[in-house]
Design an enzyme around this catalytic site. Structure first.
Site, PDB file in Angstrom:
ATOM      1  N   ASP A 286       0.845  -1.198   0.000  1.00 13.29           N
ATOM      2  CA  ASP A 286       0.000   0.000   0.000  1.00 13.29           C
ATOM      3  C   ASP A 286       0.879   1.246   0.000  1.00 13.29           C
ATOM      4  O   ASP A 286       1.808   1.337   0.819  1.00 13.29           O
ATOM      5  CB  ASP A 286      -0.851   0.061   1.277  1.00 13.29           C
ATOM      6  CG  ASP A 286      -2.108  -0.790   1.188  1.00 13.29           C
ATOM      7  OD1 ASP A 286      -2.290  -1.488   0.175  1.00 13.29           O
ATOM      8  OD2 ASP A 286      -2.909  -0.739   2.141  1.00 13.29           O
TER       9      ASP A 286
ATOM     10  N   LYS B 199      -7.978   0.613  -5.302  1.00 11.69           N
ATOM     11  CA  LYS B 199      -9.181   0.042  -4.691  1.00 11.69           C
ATOM     12  C   LYS B 199     -10.435   0.786  -5.118  1.00 11.69           C
ATOM     13  O   LYS B 199     -10.430   2.019  -5.221  1.00 11.69           O
ATOM     14  CB  LYS B 199      -9.087   0.155  -3.158  1.00 11.69           C
ATOM     15  CG  LYS B 199      -8.064  -0.755  -2.505  1.00 11.69           C
ATOM     16  CD  LYS B 199      -8.135  -0.596  -0.989  1.00 11.69           C
ATOM     17  CE  LYS B 199      -6.932  -1.177  -0.277  1.00 11.69           C
ATOM     18  NZ  LYS B 199      -6.898  -2.640  -0.270  1.00 11.69           N
TER      19      LYS B 199
ATOM     20  N   GLY C 173      -5.320  -2.849   8.797  1.00  8.89           N
ATOM     21  CA  GLY C 173      -5.037  -1.685   9.625  1.00  8.89           C
ATOM     22  C   GLY C 173      -4.875  -1.996  11.094  1.00  8.89           C
ATOM     23  O   GLY C 173      -4.905  -1.096  11.929  1.00  8.89           O
TER      24      GLY C 173
ATOM     25  N   ARG D  64      -6.404 -20.533   6.981  1.00  5.58           N
ATOM     26  CA  ARG D  64      -6.718 -21.892   7.447  1.00  5.58           C
ATOM     27  C   ARG D  64      -8.104 -22.308   6.953  1.00  5.58           C
ATOM     28  O   ARG D  64      -8.317 -23.453   6.572  1.00  5.58           O
ATOM     29  CB  ARG D  64      -6.702 -21.932   8.973  1.00  5.58           C
ATOM     30  CG  ARG D  64      -5.335 -21.714   9.585  1.00  5.58           C
ATOM     31  CD  ARG D  64      -4.672 -23.034   9.862  1.00  5.58           C
ATOM     32  NE  ARG D  64      -3.380 -22.862  10.515  1.00  5.58           N
ATOM     33  CZ  ARG D  64      -2.371 -23.712  10.359  1.00  5.58           C
ATOM     34  NH1 ARG D  64      -2.503 -24.760   9.562  1.00  5.58           N
ATOM     35  NH2 ARG D  64      -1.239 -23.531  10.993  1.00  5.58           N
TER      36      ARG D  64
ATOM     37  N   GLY E  89      -3.177  -7.258   8.170  1.00  2.99           N
ATOM     38  CA  GLY E  89      -2.530  -7.436   9.464  1.00  2.99           C
ATOM     39  C   GLY E  89      -1.095  -7.915   9.404  1.00  2.99           C
ATOM     40  O   GLY E  89      -0.466  -8.107  10.445  1.00  2.99           O
TER      41      GLY E  89
ATOM     42  N   GLY F  76      -0.319  -3.674   3.953  1.00  5.01           N
ATOM     43  CA  GLY F  76      -1.012  -2.398   3.910  1.00  5.01           C
ATOM     44  C   GLY F  76      -0.317  -1.393   4.778  1.00  5.01           C
ATOM     45  O   GLY F  76       0.730  -0.845   4.428  1.00  5.01           O
ATOM     46  N   SER F  77      -0.873  -1.205   5.961  1.00  3.63           N
ATOM     47  CA  SER F  77      -0.334  -0.193   6.866  1.00  3.63           C
ATOM     48  C   SER F  77       1.014  -0.599   7.439  1.00  3.63           C
ATOM     49  O   SER F  77       1.761   0.243   7.927  1.00  3.63           O
ATOM     50  CB  SER F  77      -1.324   0.020   8.007  1.00  3.63           C
ATOM     51  OG  SER F  77      -2.644  -0.025   7.523  1.00  3.63           O
TER      52      SER F  77
END
Lengths: 201, 293
Positions: B23, B80, B152, B164, B213, B234-235
Site C-alpha cells: 500500500d 481500490k 489496519g 486456514r 494485518g 497495507g499499513s
C-alpha cells in the site's frame, strides 16, 4: 521413486529460478515431461543443473534479489563455462538482455545480445493472447503476452525463432533462449521440450 | 489478438506469486516500494490504519494521485474501489490501473451485490474469509483472491484464520466423494462448477494472497508457509519506524520463507513495527472483514 522416472527425458535436472514469479507452473510443466525440476533461490541450488528457467514475474524484483544473493554471478560463471543452458520468459528475458535502454541500471544478467523494451504493449488492459508461428514447430503455439516486453533488436549470433507481427518475441543464441510470452500458462509443453533438449545437448 | 480474456487476467495474477504488494499513498512511497522489490503497489489516499482512526466514508482515491503513482514507477499499479461500485471500477480501468481491488477496506457502495467483474478488461482481486465467499468472487470474475484479515490492525491472527479456513476447505473438497459436491456447494453458497474444479485440482482456480494485518517479515513468511501465494502489506510498512528497511525485509522474507537464516537476518534491527490492535478489544461493528456478501 516416482513413476515418471521411467520416461525421463535424458537424465538432466533443470532448475527454475524461484525468487519471485511464475516458477511453480514452469516446474509443473517440467515434471509433466518427466524431468526432475528444482527451485533455485541461492547459488548452491545450481549444483548439478543442466538448465535454468527464469520465469515471468516482476523483472525489477527478480533482478535485484538475484544480484543480492549471488545468483547472478553464479549463473554467469556457469554460462561462461558452457555448463548451463538458460531460458528466460518475459521478466526472465529482460533479465538475460544485454540492453534495456529505458532502464540501463536495472540489475540483470545481461549475457544475451539483445535489446529489450519493458511493458512494450502498454498497461495490463493491453495484455493479449494470440497464436504464433515458431521456427522448428509445425503447428502454431498459443501465446500469452502479459505486460510483455519486446525484443527491439538482436546482435550477432542471435537467431530469431518467432515474431508477432513485426516484433521479435523468441530468440536463441547457443544455449540461451529468451521469449516474451508465457508457455507455462498453457498446456502446451513443446517449448519446454525444446529447452530440455537444448540443456541436454 | 484477444485482450482482457479471463486467462490473460488470471495469468497476470500468476506473475505476482512469491511477491509482496505494498500500500502506498504517494509517488515517493511508491518509489520506496519499488526500490525495496515490491511486485506491485496499491495506490490509495489513506492506509487502512488511518481509515480506522479518521472514520467517515472511505472512497476510491483521487485519479490525480493514482496518475502520479502510475507515472512514478515501472511496476504494476493497483487501486481500490468500493464493493459494488461499478463506476469507480470503470474510472480505475480508464486510468490504466493494472489491477482493481474491490475492497472491504473502503465503505461498501452496495450491501447485497458485488461488481460483475467479467464485464471488465482489467483484472480484479477480492477479499474472502472462507471458501464460499472466495468461490462466489471467482464466479463473478475475480482473477485473484486474498484473505481479508483485519486491515489496519497490524495483527495477523485474522489473516491466519482466513487462510486456514479457505485452504482447509480446499483440502476437504478434494477429499469429498463426488456425490457430496452439490450439497457442499449449496451449504457454502458456492458455484457448483467451481466446487467441482477445486475437487479435481486440489487448489483454487486463481492465485490466493494473504492480506490484512501482516506487519513483520516473520508474519509474511508464516503466510507463505501456510500455503499462500504471496502477500499484501497495507499499513504495516509505512506506519512503521523505518519503512525502507522493513519493506526490503518483508520482500526477502517472502522469497526465502523456508529459510529461517535469511528471515532471521532480515528481521534484525528494523525499528518499531506499527502499533497493533488486539482484536479481542475491537468492537464487532468496526471489523472490516464482515463487509462483503
Amino acid at each position: 521413486m516416482v513413476a515418471t522416472d521411467c520416461y525421463r527425458i535424458g537424465n538432466v535436472k533443470i532448475g527454475v529460478m524461484a525468487i519471485q514469479g511464475d516458477f511453480r507452473d514452469h516446474k509443473q510443466m517440467l515434471e509433466s515431461l518427466g524431468v526432475e525440476a528444482v527451485e533455485v533461490r541461492l547459488p548452491k541450488h545450481l549444483e548439478g543443473l543442466a538448465g535454468l528457467i527464469v520465469p515471468g514475474g516482476e523483472s525489477t524484483t527478480i533482478g535485484m534479489l538475484a544480484r543480492e544473493y549471488g545468483l547472478e554471478r553464479a549463473v554467469r560463471e556457469r554460462i561462461q563455462e558452457g555448463s548451463l543452458a538458460v531460458w528466460g520468459t518475459c521478466a526472465g528475458a529482460i533479465w538475460l538482455a544485454k540492453e534495456i535502454p529505458q532502464y540501463p541500471d536495472q540489475p540483470r544478467l545481461g549475457n544475451l545480445n539483445i535489446v529489450v523494451q519493458r511493458n512494450a504493449y502498454g498497461r495490463q488492459v493491453d495484455s493479449f493472447e494470440e497464436d504464433l508461428q515458431i521456427k522448428g514447430l509445425d503447428k502454431p503455439f498459443h501465446a500469452f503476452f502479459i505486460r510483455a516486453p519486446v525484443i527491439l533488436r538482436v546482435g550477432e549470433g542471435v537467431e530469431v525463432l518467432a515474431k508477432h507481427h513485426d516484433e521479435i518475441v523468441l530468440v536463441q543464441s547457443g544455449k540461451l533462449l529468451a521469449g516474451t510470452f508465457h508457455p507455462e500458462l498453457t498446456l502446451d509443453s513443446r517449448i519446454h521440450q525444446l529447452f530440455v533438449q537444448l540443456a541436454s545437448s | 489478438m484477444e485482450k482482457g480474456t479471463l486467462r490473460v487476467k488470471t495469468g497476470f495474477a500468476e506473475m505476482f506469486k512469491g511477491g509482496v504488494i505494498m500500500d502506498v499513498v504517494n509517488a515517493q512511497q511508491a518509489e520506496i516500494a519499488q526500490e525495496a522489490g515490491a511486485v506491485a503497489v496499491m495506490a490509495l489516499e489513506r492506509v487502512p490504519a488511518d481509515i480506522r482512526v479518521q472514520g467517515g466514508v472511505a472512497r476510491m482515491s483521487d485519479p490525480k494521485l493514482i496518475k502520479e503513482i502510475i507515472g512514478a514507477v515501472s511496476i504494476p499499479v493497483m487501486a481500490k474501489c468500493r464493493i459494488g461500485h461499478t463506476v469507480e471500477a470503470q474510472i480505475l480501468q480508464a486510468l490504466g490501473v493494472d489491477f482493481i481491488d474491490e475492497s472491504e477496506v473502503l465503505t461498501p457502495a452496495d450491501e447485497s451485490f458485488h461488481i460483475d467483474k467479467h464485464a471488465f478488461k482489467v483484472p480484479f482481486v477480492c477479499g474472502a474469509t472462507e471458501i464460499g465467499e472466495a468461490l462466489r468472487r471467482i464466479g463473478e470474475g475475480a482473477a485473484m483472491i486474498r484473505t481479508k484479515g483485519e486491515a489496519g490492525t497490524g495483527n495477523v491472527v485474522e489473516a491466519v484464520r482466513h487462510t486456514r479456513s479457505v485452504l482447509g476447505a480446499v483440502r476437504q473438497i478434494q477429499a469429498l466423494p463426488r456425490e457430496e459436491l452439490m450439497t457442499y456447494a449449496k451449504n457454502h453458497g458456492a458455484p457448483y462448477e467451481l466446487v467441482w474444479w477445486v475437487h479435481e485440482n486440489g487448489k483454487l482456480p486463481v492465485v490466493n494472497f494473504a492480506a490484512g494485518g501482516v506487519a513483520t517479515p516473520a508474519d509474511a513468511a508464516l503466510m507463505m508457509q501456510l500455503g499462500m501465494d504471496g502477500v499484501f502489506v497495507g499499513s504495516g510498512i509505512f506506519k512503521s519506524g523505518d519503512p525502507r528497511k522493513r519493506a526490503r525485509a518483508i520482500v526477502r522474507a517472502v522469497t526465502h520463507y523456508n529459510n529461517p537464516e535469511v528471515v532471521a537476518e532480515v528481521s534484525e534491527d528494523l525499528g518499531e513495527a506499527m502499533v497493533g490492535i488486539n482484536l479481542d478489544f475491537l468492537p464487532e461493528e468496526e471489523k472490516l472483514a464482515r463487509r462483503g456478501w
